[in-house]
Design a protein around this motif. Structure first.
Motif, PDB file in Angstrom:
ATOM      1  N   SER A  38      -8.095 -18.032  -1.515  1.00 55.69           N
ATOM      2  CA  SER A  38      -7.017 -17.085  -1.767  1.00 55.69           C
ATOM      3  C   SER A  38      -6.175 -17.619  -2.910  1.00 55.69           C
ATOM      4  O   SER A  38      -5.875 -18.811  -2.915  1.00 55.69           O
ATOM      5  CB  SER A  38      -6.153 -16.923  -0.514  1.00 55.69           C
ATOM      6  N   PRO A  39      -5.833 -16.803  -3.893  1.00 53.55           N
ATOM      7  CA  PRO A  39      -6.006 -15.360  -3.961  1.00 53.55           C
ATOM      8  C   PRO A  39      -7.491 -14.998  -4.086  1.00 53.55           C
ATOM      9  O   PRO A  39      -8.270 -15.748  -4.652  1.00 53.55           O
ATOM     10  CB  PRO A  39      -5.236 -14.957  -5.216  1.00 53.55           C
ATOM     11  N   ASN A  42      -8.072  -9.227  -3.807  1.00 51.85           N
ATOM     12  CA  ASN A  42      -7.705  -8.031  -3.050  1.00 51.85           C
ATOM     13  C   ASN A  42      -6.236  -7.654  -3.209  1.00 51.85           C
ATOM     14  O   ASN A  42      -5.794  -6.666  -2.635  1.00 51.85           O
ATOM     15  CB  ASN A  42      -8.026  -8.212  -1.565  1.00 51.85           C
ATOM     16  N   LEU A  43      -5.472  -8.457  -3.935  1.00 50.49           N
ATOM     17  CA  LEU A  43      -4.053  -8.174  -4.171  1.00 50.49           C
ATOM     18  C   LEU A  43      -3.765  -8.229  -5.658  1.00 50.49           C
ATOM     19  O   LEU A  43      -4.334  -9.041  -6.381  1.00 50.49           O
ATOM     20  CB  LEU A  43      -3.163  -9.214  -3.475  1.00 50.49           C
ATOM     21  N   ALA A  44      -2.854  -7.370  -6.098  1.00 53.18           N
ATOM     22  CA  ALA A  44      -2.337  -7.430  -7.462  1.00 53.18           C
ATOM     23  C   ALA A  44      -0.972  -8.113  -7.393  1.00 53.18           C
ATOM     24  O   ALA A  44      -0.192  -7.851  -6.484  1.00 53.18           O
ATOM     25  CB  ALA A  44      -2.208  -6.028  -8.041  1.00 53.18           C
ATOM     26  N   TYR A  45      -0.698  -8.991  -8.334  1.00 54.85           N
ATOM     27  CA  TYR A  45       0.566  -9.719  -8.359  1.00 54.85           C
ATOM     28  C   TYR A  45       1.397  -9.281  -9.553  1.00 54.85           C
ATOM     29  O   TYR A  45       0.873  -8.818 -10.558  1.00 54.85           O
ATOM     30  CB  TYR A  45       0.314 -11.230  -8.442  1.00 54.85           C
ATOM     31  N   LYS A  46       2.702  -9.474  -9.433  1.00 51.67           N
ATOM     32  CA  LYS A  46       3.631  -9.236 -10.538  1.00 51.67           C
ATOM     33  C   LYS A  46       4.352 -10.542 -10.827  1.00 51.67           C
ATOM     34  O   LYS A  46       4.485 -11.398  -9.952  1.00 51.67           O
ATOM     35  CB  LYS A  46       4.651  -8.155 -10.153  1.00 51.67           C
ATOM     36  N   ASP A  49       6.386 -12.774  -8.252  1.00 53.42           N
ATOM     37  CA  ASP A  49       5.900 -12.620  -6.870  1.00 53.42           C
ATOM     38  C   ASP A  49       5.521 -13.975  -6.284  1.00 53.42           C
ATOM     39  O   ASP A  49       5.010 -14.851  -6.998  1.00 53.42           O
ATOM     40  CB  ASP A  49       4.648 -11.736  -6.821  1.00 53.42           C
ATOM     41  N   ILE A  51       3.032 -16.414  -4.341  1.00 50.75           N
ATOM     42  CA  ILE A  51       1.577 -16.480  -4.218  1.00 50.75           C
ATOM     43  C   ILE A  51       1.240 -17.627  -3.277  1.00 50.75           C
ATOM     44  O   ILE A  51       1.838 -18.706  -3.354  1.00 50.75           O
ATOM     45  CB  ILE A  51       0.886 -16.655  -5.593  1.00 50.75           C
ATOM     46  N   PHE A 134      -8.107 -11.914 -10.162  1.00 46.88           N
ATOM     47  CA  PHE A 134      -7.123 -10.975  -9.636  1.00 46.88           C
ATOM     48  C   PHE A 134      -6.230 -10.521 -10.779  1.00 46.88           C
ATOM     49  O   PHE A 134      -6.080 -11.216 -11.777  1.00 46.88           O
ATOM     50  CB  PHE A 134      -6.294 -11.617  -8.506  1.00 46.88           C
ATOM     51  N   LEU A 140      -4.734  -2.953  -9.135  1.00 48.57           N
ATOM     52  CA  LEU A 140      -6.109  -3.383  -8.881  1.00 48.57           C
ATOM     53  C   LEU A 140      -7.096  -2.448  -9.569  1.00 48.57           C
ATOM     54  O   LEU A 140      -6.899  -1.232  -9.583  1.00 48.57           O
ATOM     55  CB  LEU A 140      -6.403  -3.371  -7.378  1.00 48.57           C
TER      56      LEU A 140
END
Length: 197
Positions: A38-39, A42-46, A49, A51, A134, A140
């Protein structure tokens, strides 16, 4: 003449200091490695954010579990063999922690092909482990300019597009200079320093 003697002495001391430094933990082998899980794409980050980076290891050897690991955001838009580090993530962890919390840096351009690169220092250099790709600062699955294209956005060059892809974890090993190379570099620096005065 005194300057030459001092320069040579400084070079010798420099080489001895490098070769007598405490040894780094052993680099990964088939019995000690890590896989970033992980990551996972499956997730979009800004930017800004939180993590959470998680990983698995396949050994309980104390020397491996107590080895320090650092993480950075890397641009993977050019493929698995051309991953470029972009920004260090705050914080460090030991490999045995299996998790680290950080924050996405604020200077990351929008892109769909970023990964987390884990940096582990070993006796023969650094070994790198990579998360799946990612997006940062975009949704996404959206195609977006590569970070190289974003950096040259003011030029007349065409903007290349990259779709978000998710490669598996990959390890790459680099090496540090040998003792002989360090001696040559130190002597060259001493000679240059001699003529710089």
């Amino acid at each position: 003449m005194l300057k030459l003697i001092l320069a040579v002495l400084a070079a010798v001391v420099s080489v001895l200091a490098q070769t007598s430094a405490p040894s780094a933990p052993s680099a990964p082998t088939t019995s000690n490695s890590m896989v970033l899980i992980s990551p996972n794409g499956n997730l979009a980050y800004k930017s800004g954010d939180p993590i959470t980076i998680t990983w698995n290891i396949n050994t309980d050897a104390a020397s491996w579990r107590n080895t320090q690991v650092t993480f950075e955001i890397a641009d993977a838009s050019q493929g698995a063999n051309k991953v470029t580090p972009f920004a260090m993530l705050t914080g460090t962890a030991n490999i045995g922690d299996l998790q680290m919390q950080s924050t996405i840096p604020t200077n990351i351009p929008a892109g769909g092909a970023y990964c987390v690169r884990a940096d582990v220092r070993g006796t023969s250099g650094f070994t790198y482990f990579f998360s799946p790709n990612f997006p940062i600062n975009q949704a996404l699955g959206v195609a977006a300019p590569t970070t190289a294209a974003v950096a040259s956005a003011g030029s007349s060059a065409a903007t290349s597009m990259v779709a978000a892809v998710q490669p598996t974890s990959v390890a790459a090993v680099t090496s540090k200079p040998s003792s002989a190379e360090r001696i040559v570099i130190s002597l060259a620096a001493a000679i240059v320093g001699l003529f710089a005065v």
